[in-house]
Write a protein that holds these residues in place. Structure first.
Motif, PDB file in Angstrom:
ATOM      1  N   VAL A 115       0.840  -1.204   0.000  1.00 48.81           N
ATOM      2  CA  VAL A 115       0.000   0.000   0.000  1.00 48.81           C
ATOM      3  C   VAL A 115       0.873   1.252   0.000  1.00 48.81           C
ATOM      4  O   VAL A 115       0.587   2.221  -0.707  1.00 48.81           O
ATOM      5  CB  VAL A 115      -0.937   0.009   1.237  1.00 48.81           C
ATOM      6  N   PRO A 157       2.986   2.689  -3.657  1.00 48.12           N
ATOM      7  CA  PRO A 157       2.325   3.606  -4.605  1.00 48.12           C
ATOM      8  C   PRO A 157       2.019   4.966  -3.990  1.00 48.12           C
ATOM      9  O   PRO A 157       2.129   5.983  -4.676  1.00 48.12           O
ATOM     10  CB  PRO A 157       1.028   2.889  -4.992  1.00 48.12           C
ATOM     11  N   VAL A 158       1.668   4.968  -2.703  1.00 46.69           N
ATOM     12  CA  VAL A 158       1.368   6.244  -2.054  1.00 46.69           C
ATOM     13  C   VAL A 158       2.623   7.115  -2.016  1.00 46.69           C
ATOM     14  O   VAL A 158       2.594   8.300  -2.377  1.00 46.69           O
ATOM     15  CB  VAL A 158       0.810   6.009  -0.624  1.00 46.69           C
ATOM     16  N   LEU A 190       1.387   2.151   8.891  1.00 45.59           N
ATOM     17  CA  LEU A 190       1.518   2.627   7.511  1.00 45.59           C
ATOM     18  C   LEU A 190       2.382   3.883   7.385  1.00 45.59           C
ATOM     19  O   LEU A 190       3.252   3.943   6.510  1.00 45.59           O
ATOM     20  CB  LEU A 190       0.118   2.851   6.913  1.00 45.59           C
TER      21      LEU A 190
END
Lengths: 301, 295
Positions: free
Chosen positions: A86, A89-90, A181
């Motif tokens: 995740v 790409p962020v 994250l």
């Protein structure tokens, strides 16, 4: 140039004594005491003898507790992989955004990081529970799908059964990803931001697609950043206590929960101490692996 | 073919209309798949928090369906004495921890930056330990330390009874401060220090008038970090807190174990707002810094 301490003894003493004394007295000594306990034995309700036994380690490496260690490593690894999938790409999108967008996006990624861990976990409970938003959304989709089935002349779906999203291993992984994250995105972003973009442009000009460019050019270039992102996510995930405690069920205890139980409820301090030192050794092994990877990629560069 | 293109006279192009500028190949933020991923991630990060904050104003005990706006849970939270005490305790500990961590962290950073001494690698390694050691290990170490080695006297008057927790917080916060400040010191021109000394400034005066102003942004960032680390910490506090020294996270934890009430939502919202405001102030202070660098 750095001074040697002999050139300014008084200044060196004034500067170094307070932090070193603090570190020694309030950090290294407590750790040393715990380490000594790992070789101790409970001889009474509050007395512990330092007998130099290895029984605590032997018990900790027995099948039951080894299983919990393995499980903790697996859960932390899954968390890290999901964060990477995740977060990459962020981080890529942020690194290539316009400067103004970039500042805002970084702030948005960092803001939850500044809010209290307990509050974030608590907030997640409200979303994941049986009468939470995830189940509401699923129920809505289910009912619409059911209506659509009747519309085209098929059997409608049965009654919606809310999914149990809390108090199991799934919830623990979601919670750990939620919490960690930002740890992954920030080092990835700083690696991608520093990267030489002309190499990407060259790859795209020479006909490689975006995905091919990312996997063959960007990922190798950003490898040190990826390695440090993995480490910085894996270590706290491995030792996490609160997330499995609040979101997990009876079978999703991680090693930190077992340690806590030894110290607070089971009152077996030597065994708890042995478990916490094993967890620390695992952490150091992870750091050592990362350092090796880093050195290898530095040598290649 | 490429040669031909070079030789050929450029044909008059139709005037390009700026209808919609297409995103460049590297402008990933303007391509929809990445926009979707970023949007979904932000939704994932913020939806739970926003839900929590919105429903702290909901006039219903079961915070699922909106029943109307109310402040009553804030009132309840404000009138809950033990919650209030926990909040004050947390802020006090965070404040003390910040002050002492900044001093110790700055000294440690200067020591490692300025001096060569035997055993420096060992010192550097041990300074990194509190950052990498799992919280739970540090928590149990502190539990045993304060239970057996260095019992913190019980029954002390208010801020003093928080001593054990504050000490534990400083132990993990000051190495973070040291790391941040040391990174800042790397950009210091050592000749400035020598110039100050040549011009007759004492060791102390040089430190205070030359080095500290340069460290200032690092000190602010470190202070911010120490404050949030202390305010955020649950695990280490959980092991050092006594029955009469409860901090906000420990209190919320016990409320959660007992039952999930909207009061917790209200209290959490207050804490989120406090941290966001403090972070904003800190970032503002850091952003103002480059201006005086020019002077």
């Amino acid at each position: 140039m750095e001074q040697t301490w002999k050139q300014a003894r008084a200044a060196f003493a004034a500067i170094s004594v307070p932090p070193l004394a603090w570190l020694l007295f309030f950090f290294l000594i407590p750790l040393a005491v715990i380490w000594a306990y790992t070789f101790g034995e409970n001889t009474g309700p509050t007395t512990i003898d330092f007998t130099g036994t290895f029984a605590n380690y032997a018990r900790a490496l027995g099948p039951l507790y080894l299983g919990i260690f393995v499980k903790s490593v697996v859960v932390a690894a899954i968390t890290t992989i999901l964060c990477l999938v995740v977060g990459f790409p962020v981080a890529l999108a942020i690194a290539f955004a316009s400067p103004k967008q970039k500042a805002w996006l970084l702030l948005l990624i960092m803001l939850p990081f500044w809010t209290n861990l307990l509050i974030r976990t608590f907030a997640l409970i409200a979303v994941l529970r049986e009468q939470g938003y995830v189940n509401f959304a699923l129920e809505w989709l289910w009912n619409n799908a059911s209506g659509f089935m009747t519309l085209i002349g098929l059997q409608p779906l049965g009654e919606f059964e809310p999914l149990t999203l809390l108090y199991n291993n799934f919830a623990v992984v979601v919670g750990l990803v939620y919490v960690h994250l930002p740890f992954m995105v920030l080092p990835l972003y700083s690696a991608l931001d520093r990267m030489d973009r002309s190499l990407m442009e060259a790859s795209l000009d020479l006909g490689a697609g975006h995905l091919k460019t990312i996997f063959l050019v960007v990922v190798p270039l950003a490898a040190p950043g990826i390695a440090s992102g993995i480490l910085i996510t894996f270590i706290p995930a491995l030792g996490s206590y609160l997330t499995p405690d609040l979101l997990g069920g009876t079978d999703s205890q991680m090693i930190a929960n077992v340690i806590e139980r030894q110290f607070k409820r089971a009152n077996d301090w030597p065994f708890g101490a042995a478990l916490s030192f094993l967890l620390m050794y695992l952490t150091f092994i992870a750091i050592a692996i990362q350092a090796l990877v880093q050195r290898r990629s530095d040598r290649r560069a | 073919m490429a040669d031909q293109a070079l030789v050929a006279t450029p044909s008059p192009r139709p005037p390009e209309k700026p209808v919609k500028d297409k995103p460049g190949p590297l402008e990933y933020m303007r391509q929809w798949p990445l926009r979707v991923i970023v949007g979904a991630t932000l939704l994932f990060l913020y939806l739970p928090l926003i839900t929590l904050m919105v429903f702290s104003f909901n006039d219903s005990r079961r915070n699922i369906v909106w029943h109307g706006f109310t402040f009553k849970y804030y009132e309840k939270a404000f009138n809950n004495d033990s919650l209030q005490q926990a909040f004050v305790n947390s802020l006090t500990i965070a404040f003390l921890c910040t002050v002492i961590s900044v001093i110790l962290g700055a000294l440690a950073a200067v020591m490692l930056w300025r001096f060569r001494f035997p055993g420096k690698t060992v010192v550097e390694g041990s300074m990194a330990l509190p950052i990498v050691v799992p919280e739970i290990c540090m928590g149990v170490a502190m539990l045993v330390f304060f239970a057996r080695v260095f019992p913190w006297p019980g029954g002390l008057p208010w801020p003093l009874n928080l001593g054990a927790i504050t000490i534990a917080h400083i132990s993990f916060a000051f190495p973070f401060v040291a790391t941040v400040v040391r990174a800042r010191l790397a950009s210091f021109n050592r000749e400035l220090e020598e110039a100050a000394k040549d011009l007759g400034a004492s060791e102390w005066r040089t430190f205070w008038d030359v080095l500290v102003p340069h460290m200032q942004p690092g000190l602010i960032a470190g202070a911010l970090l120490a404050f949030t680390l202390s305010l955020d910490d649950f695990v280490i506090t959980f092991f050092t807190a006594g029955p009469d020294t409860v901090t906000f996270p420990v209190k919320v934890y016990s409320m959660l174990r007992f039952s999930v009430t909207p009061e917790v939502n209200a209290a959490s919202t207050i804490l989120i707002v406090v941290t966001v405001i403090l972070t904003a102030i800190g970032l503002q202070m850091q952003n103002n810094e480059p201006k005086d660098k020019k002077a």
